[in-house]
Design an enzyme around this catalytic site. Structure first.
Site, PDB file in Angstrom:
ATOM      1  N   ASP A 152     -36.219  74.580 -11.343  1.00  0.00           N
ATOM      2  CA  ASP A 152     -35.624  74.152 -10.301  1.00  0.00           C
ATOM      3  C   ASP A 152     -35.023  75.235  -9.091  1.00  0.00           C
ATOM      4  O   ASP A 152     -34.785  76.339  -9.378  1.00  0.00           O
ATOM      5  CB  ASP A 152     -33.962  73.555 -10.518  1.00  0.00           C
ATOM      6  N   GLU A 326     -29.776  64.721 -12.443  1.00  0.00           N
ATOM      7  CA  GLU A 326     -29.545  65.833 -12.436  1.00  0.00           C
ATOM      8  C   GLU A 326     -29.594  66.334 -10.992  1.00  0.00           C
ATOM      9  O   GLU A 326     -30.014  65.582 -10.094  1.00  0.00           O
ATOM     10  CB  GLU A 326     -30.981  66.563 -13.498  1.00  0.00           C
TER      11      GLU A 326
HETATM   12  C1  FRU Z   1     -33.369  70.216 -14.074  1.00  0.00           C
HETATM   13  C2  FRU Z   1     -32.752  70.821 -15.028  1.00  0.00           C
HETATM   14  C3  FRU Z   1     -31.043  70.921 -14.543  1.00  0.00           C
HETATM   15  C4  FRU Z   1     -30.691  72.311 -15.310  1.00  0.00           C
HETATM   16  C5  FRU Z   1     -31.787  73.119 -15.462  1.00  0.00           C
HETATM   17  C6  FRU Z   1     -32.129  74.022 -16.536  1.00  0.00           C
HETATM   18  O1  FRU Z   1     -34.616  70.280 -14.096  1.00  0.00           O
HETATM   19  O2  FRU Z   1     -32.632  70.161 -16.316  1.00  0.00           O
HETATM   20  O3  FRU Z   1     -30.151  69.779 -14.818  1.00  0.00           O
HETATM   21  O4  FRU Z   1     -29.507  72.589 -14.648  1.00  0.00           O
HETATM   22  O5  FRU Z   1     -32.995  72.335 -15.388  1.00  0.00           O
HETATM   23  O6  FRU Z   1     -33.116  74.802 -16.351  1.00  0.00           O
END
Ligand code: FRU
Length: 606
Positions: A152, A326
């Protein structure tokens, strides 16, 4: 959610190695300034005899993780690094930075790696780490990490002419783990510079996704214009993982951060509790935090960014629930052609996307500073109709009231096996978000950010032509290196299918068409190049289109991706592709009737 912990290796192996090695043994690595001692139970001590800037560790992507700690003067001096140290072959090296300990006694404690692993022959000290690109599929105008894994985009903010982009980075491997905020900067949203890894794991866990704000009025007391980062501390324990929210502040424009002494600032008994997005709500003179909690979003308020009060939840019976929610965002946007503004709640979910795996949905409605209300609760709205735009969030403090979004150009279904090694993960191009109204409802428009046009170099224009059967534009893309933009307009005169495929000299084909009766834009990447690394990769993606008589389309191709923007971003489709040679021909076909390609421009990169 990904697995945070490392499985202990089998005891049989420990015993065999222990017996072989006489329960303790000593060996020298190829690098004579390193002394390696092997102990019982796959424990190892690497003593650094002569200080250099980096310890270079050889990694094998598919090996199990070993646990690595830096030890300085007999004290653990680093968080645990989970690294897939090479056992049978070396895929690439990762750097462990030792520059802070130049005059000290430095040892590296490596647990869970047998004495016969290939790693011991290749481990080495070096004053340099080579970040030059070695991957043919690395995009040239999309942001990628110089090395290691990326998911992300995090903490994006704009200040003093600079766009800051943080990202979920694994600095110790090209698979997920050791989550850290990597940092890159740009002045034009196109050229990015890697600035290092300013927020690293600590006692509260790994550093998961989140956001940054510029505290213009010094509401938190860290200083006027301090940049304040909010992230999820994700802590693996033998009893399971826990997640809480933490903050850190920067007084040097995001280059380095000091963690707030009283972290975490927000805790919960929920398992999935993460990805804080914080913004200033001017009418109420307070801050808002929106958090993803299981399959809902929770909204909190604060005056000082430290004490947070829960105000509301959003999500029950709203939109798609095929997976966990998320990376939220909540932004106010103007409606094109009117004076109205609406609030848009962006909700990434995984799995449960329209074509499998990860995707981003959004809701349009009202927000009073405490509660978001969706104004069209019966409809699920998707931000992108491809498979590869996830974790989309927007820049804080963007100039000229713009709302600029960026996504991770991938999908959790196959990101870990994409055919690159030096790095894994790239972002979409930046997109400016606005709203438009259609038949009484409101939809997002994601237009390529205007800065992208600065990439345009030589322009090749093909005069208008009519397609009544098939027509191939052969030399249009000669000498291209797999990175260019195509812009076209098409007038349909009765065709039921308007086909255009990108072809290369290896017989690979990216097949795209408009299905006129169904009013759809379709992209089929099943024969586009390398597709066999995952059963979920060779997909067909479909976008609804309002007007198939007058088509306006921009295609951005960059080594291993294509982003299609129809009607200035009313429909968008983002897909990764791995062609074995650049596509250099464009083949048009019509089915039942004909169409005219009114304009066709190809822009090579500057
Ligand atoms: C989304 C996610 C988020 C988390 C991150 C961990 O892709 O699962 O929810 O903060 O990646 O790398």
């Amino acid at each position: 959610m990904k697995q945070l912990t490392n499985k202990p290796s089998g005891t049989w192996r420990v015993l065999c190695v222990g017996l072989m090695m006489g329960f303790t043994s000593m060996a020298y690595a190829a690098d004579s300034s390193i002394k390696v001692r092997h102990l019982v139970n796959e424990q190892n001590i690497v003593s650094v005899q002569q200080a250099k800037k980096y310890l270079l560790l050889p990694v094998e992507d598919t090996a199990p993780e070993s646990k690595v700690h830096i030890v300085v003067d007999n004290q653990q001096a680093s968080p645990t690094m989970n690294i897939r140290l090479a056992r049978e072959s070396v895929d690439y090296y990762v750097p462990v930075d030792l520059s802070a300990y130049q005059d000290k006694a430095v040892a590296i404690d490596i647990q869970g790696l047998p004495a016969n692993a290939l790693c011991w022959k290749h481990i080495q000290l070096s004053d340099t780490y080579d970040m030059k690109n070695r991957e043919k599929f690395r995009p040239v105008y999309h942001h990628t990490p110089a090395y290691g894994w990326m998911n992300d985009p995090n903490g994006m903010f704009y200040k003093d002419g600079v766009y800051h982009l943080y990202f979920q980075h694994n600095p110790y491997g090209s698979t997920w783990g050791n989550m850290t905020w990597g940092h890159s900067t740009s002045t034009d949203l196109v050229n990015w510079k890697f600035e290092g890894d300013p927020i690293v794991p600590d006692a509260w866990g790994a550093i998961f996704s989140g956001s940054c704000v510029v505290d213009k009025e010094n509401t938190a007391g860290f200083g006027k214009d301090a940049v304040i980062a909010f992230y999820t501390s994700a802590k693996p324990t033998p009893w399971g993982d826990s997640q809480s929210q933490s903050m850190a502040y920067s007084l040097d424009n995001g280059k380095s951060f000091t963690k707030y002494a009283h972290n975490p600032i927000l805790t919960s008994t929920e398992r999935d509790f993460r990805d804080p997005k914080v913004f200033w709500y001017a009418p109420g003179k307070h801050w808002v935090m929106i958090l993803a909690v299981g399959q809902e979003m929770q909204i909190f308020s604060s005056k000082d960014l430290k004490e947070w009060k829960k105000e509301s939840s959003f999500g029950a019976k709203q939109g798609a629930h095929g997976g966990v929610w998320e990376c939220p965002d909540l932004v106010q946007l103007p409606v094109e052609g009117s004076k109205d503004k609406k609030w848009v709640l962006i909700c990434n979910l995984n799995p449960g996307g329209p074509f499998g795996g990860s995707a981003a949905q959004y809701f349009v409605g009202t927000f009073d500073g405490k509660k978001f209300t969706n104004e069209s609760p019966t409809q699920t709205k998707w931000l992108d109709w491809g498979k590869d735009n996830y974790a989309t969030v927007t820049w804080s403090n963007a100039p000229d009231n713009r709302c600029i979004a960026l996504g991770w150009m991938s999908n959790w279904q196959y990101q870990a096996v994409l055919p690159t090694f030096q790095y894994r993960g790239s972002n979409t191009i930046a997109r400016d978000l606005t709203l438009y109204e259609e038949e009484g409802d409101y939809y997002l428009k994601s237009a390529p950010s205007p800065e992208i046009e600065s990439l345009r170099g030589e322009k090749v224009s093909i005069p208008s032509f009519k397609v009544s059967d098939s027509y191939e534009v052969k030399s249009l893309l000669d000498d291209n290196e797999g990175a260019y933009e195509i812009e076209m307009t098409i007038k349909n005169s009765g065709a039921s299918k308007i086909v255009f495929s990108l072809l290369n000299d290896k017989g690979e084909k990216l097949y795209m068409y408009y299905n006129v009766p169904r009013k759809q834009f379709v992209m089929d990447r099943s024969e586009s190049g390398i597709v066999d690394f995952s059963k979920d990769f060779p997909a067909v993606t479909v976008a609804p289109v309002a007007d198939t008589d007058n088509i306006r389309l921009r295609l951005f191709i960059d080594k291993s991706s294509i982003e299609a923007f129809g009607e200035d971003g009313k429909y968008v489709m983002t897909n990764r592709i791995f062609p074995n040679a650049p596509y250099n021909r464009l083949q048009f076909e019509s089915v039942r009737g004909n169409f005219t390609v009114k304009s066709l421009n190809v822009y090579k990169l500057k």
